[in-house]
Design an enzyme around this catalytic site. Structure first.
Site, PDB file in Angstrom:
ATOM      1  CE  LYS A 192       0.467   1.532   4.370  1.00 50.59           C
ATOM      2  NZ  LYS A 192       0.708   3.010   4.820  1.00 50.59           N
ATOM      3  CB  THR A 249      -1.974   4.966   2.519  1.00 53.16           C
ATOM      4  OG1 THR A 249      -2.007   4.105   3.932  1.00 53.16           O
ATOM      5  CG2 THR A 249      -0.687   5.435   2.406  1.00 53.16           C
TER       6      THR A 249
END
Length: 333
Positions: A192, A249
């Site tokens: 991520k 994120t």
């Protein structure tokens, strides 16, 4: 179930300080280690960490030290909250002070750049007597430190250890979910970060919300493919430490990785962003090795590869977008 009372937190940055507060709020005896003696002195004298979390009081109280042995000796649990690429050096340094069988909870999100090893494998090589565990999930340090509601995953191969660690850190505003899939949790956290750089670049180039949504969704497909290939479980990758962390994120400049990509999209160079004094973006270190792991396992990771090529200076952002948009057409699934 073990009762973990004394917790050492290694890392005096924002995330380390936030997790030290988490443990203290859960009623644990906490010692926070920071490499910088100035940070330790500030914490002791002002009950704040002004360099990393200004304005947030360290209440309930916790101890701070710049001496690693003082922090680690006698600890029931160690939270390692230093950058991913320093994990080998840090675990080697703490090994002489650690009691055999002590859980070491890895809280950084990355893959060792030189070896392609997950951080729990690095820990196993350097401190074979430790019990590896991982903490990951959608969590910004400032939110956690302010006591805003947050949920994360805490994983250990032994479910009883994961349960005990979750209990040791739980409070009304911090909810850990126990798991045993340490591989899936680590892959989700590492990938991520790489994908957040790509999403930040899209935002910085003002390519629009539609492009951002598409990139996040296709990035999740890459994360899932690599996670499964490395032995992670699908339910982990769709949970807090995979999809949950990706959504957080890839959509906020509070993320260092998103902010790193956004700055690149706005015209700053990789050299400027990786020079001394800048905030760490773990995805910049993990991109190339993630692509290499994909190749080893026959997994196609076009977005991660585009990030790696841009960071290496072999591709511009505009050329990276064109390469992604003109790939051969195929069915989505």
């Amino acid at each position: 179930m073990s009762d973990y009372r004394r917790i050492a937190v290694l890392g005096g940055g924002a995330w380390g300080t936030a997790l030290a507060l988490v443990a203290a709020r859960a009623g644990r005896e906490v010692c926070l280690w920071a490499r910088d003696a100035g940070t330790v002195e500030a914490i002791r004298s002002t009950r704040e960490n002004p360099a990393y979390l200004p304005g947030i009081p360290l209440d309930p109280p916790l101890d701070a030290t710049a001496d690693l042995a003082t922090a680690v000796v006698g600890a029931d649990v160690v939270l390692l909250v230093t950058p991913a690429q320093t994990t080998r050096a840090m675990t080697s340094a703490l090994a002489p002070h650690l009691r055999p069988g002590t859980p070491v909870v890895l809280c950084a999100k990355g893959i060792e750049r030189d070896t392609g090893l997950l951080l729990t494998d690095v820990l196993a090589q350097e401190v074979p007597a430790a019990v590896p565990a991982v903490l990951s999930g959608p969590s910004f340090a400032a939110d956690v430190a302010r006591g805003l509601p947050t949920a994360v995953t805490v994983a250990a191969k032994d479910g009883a250890v994961a349960d005990a660690l979750s209990l040791a850190l739980a409070s009304p505003k911090f909810r850990p979910y126990a798991a045993t899939d340490i591989t899936g949790v680590q892959v989700g956290g590492a990938l991520k970060n790489v994908l957040a750089i790509a999403c930040g670049a899209v935002a910085g180039k003002a390519w629009g919300a539609s492009a951002l949504a598409a990139l996040t969704a296709r990035g999740f497909a890459e994360l899932t493919r690599l996670g499964l290939a490395l032995g992670g479980a699908r339910e982990t990758l769709t949970g807090l430490s995979g999809l949950g962390d990706l959504v957080l994120t890839c959509g906020s400049a509070q993320s260092r990785n998103f902010a790193f990509g956004q700055a690149l999209g706005e015209g700053r160079t990789v050299a400027e962003m990786t020079g001394g004094g800048g905030k760490l973006a773990e995805g910049a270190a993990s991109a190339a090795i993630a692509v290499e792991l994909g190749r080893r396992h026959g997994i196609d990771l076009p977005i991660c590869e585009a990030v790696a090529e841009v960071l290496a200076g072999r591709l511009s952002l505009d050329d990276a977008l064109e390469a992604l948009m003109t790939r051969p057409l195929k069915r989505e699934h």
